[in-house]
Design a protein around this motif. Structure first.
Motif, PDB file in Angstrom:
ATOM      1  N   GLU A   1       5.570 -41.552  14.107  1.00  0.00           N
ATOM      2  CA  GLU A   1       6.411 -40.507  14.704  1.00  0.00           C
ATOM      3  C   GLU A   1       7.891 -40.868  14.567  1.00  0.00           C
TER       4      GLU A   1
ATOM      5  N   GLN B   1       6.909 -38.184  11.029  1.00  0.00           N
ATOM      6  CA  GLN B   1       5.596 -37.734  10.561  1.00  0.00           C
ATOM      7  C   GLN B   1       5.548 -36.225  10.311  1.00  0.00           C
TER       8      GLN B   1
ATOM      9  N   PRO C   1      -1.321 -40.770  14.288  1.00  0.00           N
ATOM     10  CA  PRO C   1      -0.452 -40.356  15.401  1.00  0.00           C
ATOM     11  C   PRO C   1       0.290 -41.499  16.084  1.00  0.00           C
TER      12      PRO C   1
END
Length: 318
Positions: free
Chosen positions: A171, A175, A166
């Motif tokens: 991102e 992702q 994460p």
């Protein structure tokens, strides 16, 4: 490999420590034989292990699924496949070692094999990012599936991840889109595909390489939309209530078979896959051979239709 006991295994650990102590005394020239006592304790430890593992609750199974000595992807490749050739990179950004994959032979037949790798010590865990893939890992997986489709090779994937990574960089590089593309590619393959949940099957990071014709699961693995800690954090804003979340989430093999989310459960040695890694790997190989044989000979249209029907049936009433 040094023994690593889980919290609920403390009584077993105490017995095995006593066995080791008596074995050392028995080996001493100045001490008498303790063979009968050792044999009795071994039987008692075996009985206790069988009783304990016959009644694991979901939180206990979560701990077993995360056991550091469970076989990992590299162990399954070494034990079940020949001529493995790793293929690296996503052809867009770089290579993510959280997902490994390439070409190999299974029982003499060519296949594409891939899976998450967590690592076994500090250095390898950092190299493989604890099995938490970034976008390039999922784009690599999609590239491997493209290759399999082009050359008519079955795809075998091994799932063992707490979830996709994460981090900010992940991102920024897309992702969610990468996970979606990998999942879509799995669903649209015209070749048979089998996914095996070997430890943790966490969230989209797992389904990205588990959208398969058949989804298998080791006896003490878990498979869920979020980790118990994550669910507890959302529901109660208290990660310490992970056990409560695990008990409610239906993440174990019997639950998931009942919900038709997985197709088959693979037996583990008594005490978990980490107690007899060779036997656990052999069990997986035997079931993989059976499932691949059942899927062989199907046309691409039949493979896609069967996979679609499998996933559309999840959650269907009546």
């Amino acid at each position: 490999m040094a023994a690593h006991y889980l919290d609920f295994e403390k009584p077993i650990a105490d017995l095995e420590a006593k066995i080791e102590e008596l074995s050392l005394l028995s080996a001493s020239a100045s001490a008498g034989s303790f063979d009968s006592e050792i044999e009795g304790l071994r039987k008692k430890a075996d009985q206790l292990r069988r009783k304990t593992y016959a009644s694991l609750d979901p939180w206990m199974k979560t701990q077993v699924a995360r056991h550091p000595n469970r076989p990992h992807f590299v162990d399954y490749v070494a034990g079940l496949f020949e001529d493995f050739v790793e293929l690296r990179g996503d052809r867009q950004f770089g290579d993510d070692q959280a997902i490994l994959g390439g070409l190999a032979r299974f029982n003499g037949d060519p296949v594409v094999v891939m899976g998450q790798e967590k690592g076994h010590d500090t250095a390898t865990r950092l190299t493989h990012n604890f099995g938490m893939a970034r976008p390039e890992g999922y784009r690599k997986a999609a590239r491997l599936m493209d290759l399999a489709d082009r050359f008519g090779l079955p795809v075998i994937s091994f799932v063992d991840t707490a979830g996709a990574y994460p981090g900010l960089g992940a991102e920024e590089r897309g992702q969610a889109e990468a996970i979606a593309r990998s999942t879509e590619r799995g669903l649209t393959l015209g070749v048979p595909s089998i996914a095996v949940i070997t430890g943790e099957g966490g969230s989209g990071g797992a389904i990205a390489i588990a959208a398969a014709s058949r989804v298998l699961m080791l006896e003490h693995s878990i498979y869920s939309v979020i980790s118990p800690e994550g669910a507890a954090g959302i529901l109660w804003r208290d990660g310490a209530r992970a056990k409560d979340a695990a008990m409610a989430m239906k993440i174990t093999a019997p639950d998931l078979i009942g919900l038709k989310i997985v197709d088959r459960v693979i037996d583990e040695p008594v005490g978990g896959a980490h107690t007899d890694r060779d036997r656990a790997i052999a069990n997986v190989g035997e079931v993989l051979a059976e499932e691949l044989a059942a899927l062989s000979g199907l046309t691409p249209e039949a493979v896609r239709r069967g996979r679609a029907e499998r996933f559309y049936a999840i959650g269907r009433l009546g």
